[in-house]
Write a protein that holds these residues in place. Structure first.
Motif, mmCIF file in Angstrom:
data_model
loop_
_atom_site.group_PDB
_atom_site.id
_atom_site.type_symbol
_atom_site.label_atom_id
_atom_site.label_comp_id
_atom_site.label_asym_id
_atom_site.label_seq_id
_atom_site.Cartn_x
_atom_site.Cartn_y
_atom_site.Cartn_z
ATOM 1 N N LEU A 48 0.797 -1.221 0.000
ATOM 2 C CA LEU A 48 0.000 0.000 0.000
ATOM 3 C C LEU A 48 0.834 1.278 0.000
ATOM 4 C CD1 LEU A 48 -2.814 -1.005 2.519
ATOM 5 C CD2 LEU A 48 -2.991 -0.808 0.042
ATOM 6 N N LEU A 49 1.979 1.245 0.658
ATOM 7 C CA LEU A 49 2.778 2.451 0.783
ATOM 8 C C LEU A 49 3.886 2.557 -0.255
ATOM 9 C CD1 LEU A 49 3.082 2.530 4.675
ATOM 10 C CD2 LEU A 49 1.428 3.705 3.225
ATOM 11 N N ALA A 50 3.957 1.596 -1.151
ATOM 12 C CA ALA A 50 5.011 1.608 -2.165
ATOM 13 C C ALA A 50 4.730 2.671 -3.216
ATOM 14 C CB ALA A 50 5.113 0.242 -2.817
ATOM 15 N N GLY A 51 5.768 3.356 -3.645
ATOM 16 C CA GLY A 51 5.638 4.396 -4.666
ATOM 17 C C GLY A 51 5.985 3.866 -6.047
ATOM 18 N N PRO A 52 6.022 4.776 -7.045
ATOM 19 C CA PRO A 52 6.353 4.376 -8.414
ATOM 20 C C PRO A 52 7.771 3.824 -8.499
ATOM 21 C CG PRO A 52 5.619 6.676 -8.305
ATOM 22 C CD PRO A 52 5.739 6.194 -6.908
ATOM 23 N N LEU A 53 7.967 2.864 -9.396
ATOM 24 C CA LEU A 53 9.306 2.335 -9.649
ATOM 25 C C LEU A 53 9.954 3.138 -10.769
ATOM 26 C CD1 LEU A 53 8.891 -1.560 -9.587
ATOM 27 C CD2 LEU A 53 9.665 -0.057 -7.758
ATOM 28 N N ARG A 54 11.266 3.135 -10.799
ATOM 29 C CA ARG A 54 11.985 3.824 -11.868
ATOM 30 C C ARG A 54 12.179 2.928 -13.076
ATOM 31 N NH1 ARG A 54 16.508 7.132 -8.370
ATOM 32 N NH2 ARG A 54 14.990 8.429 -7.276
ATOM 33 N N LYS A 55 11.448 1.843 -13.109
ATOM 34 C CA LYS A 55 11.490 0.916 -14.239
ATOM 35 C C LYS A 55 10.072 0.736 -14.774
ATOM 36 C CE LYS A 55 15.862 -0.493 -14.128
ATOM 37 N NZ LYS A 55 16.763 -0.397 -15.291
ATOM 38 N N SER A 56 9.984 0.359 -16.042
ATOM 39 C CA SER A 56 8.690 0.067 -16.647
ATOM 40 C C SER A 56 8.758 -1.327 -17.268
ATOM 41 C CB SER A 56 8.346 1.108 -17.710
ATOM 42 O OG SER A 56 9.278 1.040 -18.782
ATOM 43 N N LEU A 57 7.625 -1.801 -17.732
ATOM 44 C CA LEU A 57 7.552 -3.123 -18.340
ATOM 45 C C LEU A 57 7.044 -2.990 -19.776
ATOM 46 C CD1 LEU A 57 7.676 -6.214 -18.211
ATOM 47 C CD2 LEU A 57 5.368 -6.165 -17.197
ATOM 48 N N PRO A 58 7.941 -3.084 -20.769
ATOM 49 C CA PRO A 58 7.486 -3.052 -22.165
ATOM 50 C C PRO A 58 6.643 -4.281 -22.483
ATOM 51 C CG PRO A 58 9.884 -2.785 -21.996
ATOM 52 C CD PRO A 58 9.382 -3.225 -20.657
ATOM 53 N N TRP A 59 5.652 -4.125 -23.360
ATOM 54 C CA TRP A 59 4.803 -5.259 -23.696
ATOM 55 C C TRP A 59 5.608 -6.405 -24.284
ATOM 56 C CZ3 TRP A 59 0.435 -7.138 -22.263
ATOM 57 C CH2 TRP A 59 -0.055 -8.245 -22.945
ATOM 58 N N SER A 60 6.648 -6.103 -25.035
ATOM 59 C CA SER A 60 7.461 -7.153 -25.657
ATOM 60 C C SER A 60 8.099 -8.073 -24.625
ATOM 61 C CB SER A 60 8.544 -6.534 -26.542
ATOM 62 O OG SER A 60 9.384 -5.691 -25.761
#
Length: 202
Positions: A48-60
């Motif tokens: 619940l308290l976690a913020g945005p990550l500096r990584k993303s997940l490409p669909w590929s």
């Protein structure tokens, strides 16, 4: 067809490696409107308290989009955020609230959600819209929430989304019945949902 899911329902879905480690959760679904496909996900940490990550997940890098989790091969497939949100038109949020017009120039409603296919396709199947009364024959309410297929082409310009005019004959009231409507719309041969026989469209 794979199971259909509203993009809003993907928010918070865990991202899990094939080794069983839950490493993140979906923050936002990002898609390329003109291509009609998901480009990937922005992520946040677990809890619940976690913020945005500096990584993303490409669909590929997605192994499968399942009912309960987004599956990936391993943590090493995560990428920089720019890999997912590099294009301005690839912003899911820009489509929500957009006016929906047919290619014949009729306004049929407002976008509430984007409906995506599960599995590995990453394809946008259609949209949940707040429909105008004129779209729903015999409706006494001014508006009703329905699902409408995306169509073979999709235009997103500013605050407007354009769908083929014949897509309105394939609307569904719920997500469970929408998959069959999408299949019928894609086939567009033989009997339409209203029972009228016609050949394939050009």
């Amino acid at each position: 067809m794979n199971e259909l899911t509203g993009a809003r329902d993907l928010s918070g879905r865990p991202v899990v490696t094939l080794g069983g480690d839950a490493i993140a959760q979906v923050r936002d679904t990002v898609f390329d409107g003109p291509a009609g496909r998901i480009t990937g996900f922005t992520l946040s940490g677990r809890g619940l308290l976690a913020g945005p990550l500096r990584k993303s997940l490409p669909w590929s890098a997605v192994h499968a989009l399942g009912r309960h989790a987004v599956m990936i091969r391993g943590r090493d497939v995560l990428a920089e955020p720019s890999a997912v949100v590099a294009r301005k038109e690839a912003a899911h949020g820009q489509v929500l609230g957009a006016r929906v017009l047919t290619d014949a120039g009729t306004e049929i409603g407002v976008v509430l959600d984007v409906v995506v296919e599960g599995g590995t396709s990453g394809r946008v199947a259609g949209f949940r819209i707040d429909a105008r009364a004129s779209l729903v024959a015999g409706s006494r309410r001014r508006r009703r929430k329905v699902f409408v297929p995306r169509g073979e082409t999709l235009a997103v310009s500013g605050r407007a989304l354009v769908v083929p005019a014949d897509a309105v004959r394939f609307v569904a009231d719920d997500l469970a019945g929408f998959a069959a409507r999408v299949e019928a719309y894609r086939a567009r041969g033989g009997a339409t949902p209203d029972g009228v026989e016609r050949g394939p469209l050009p």
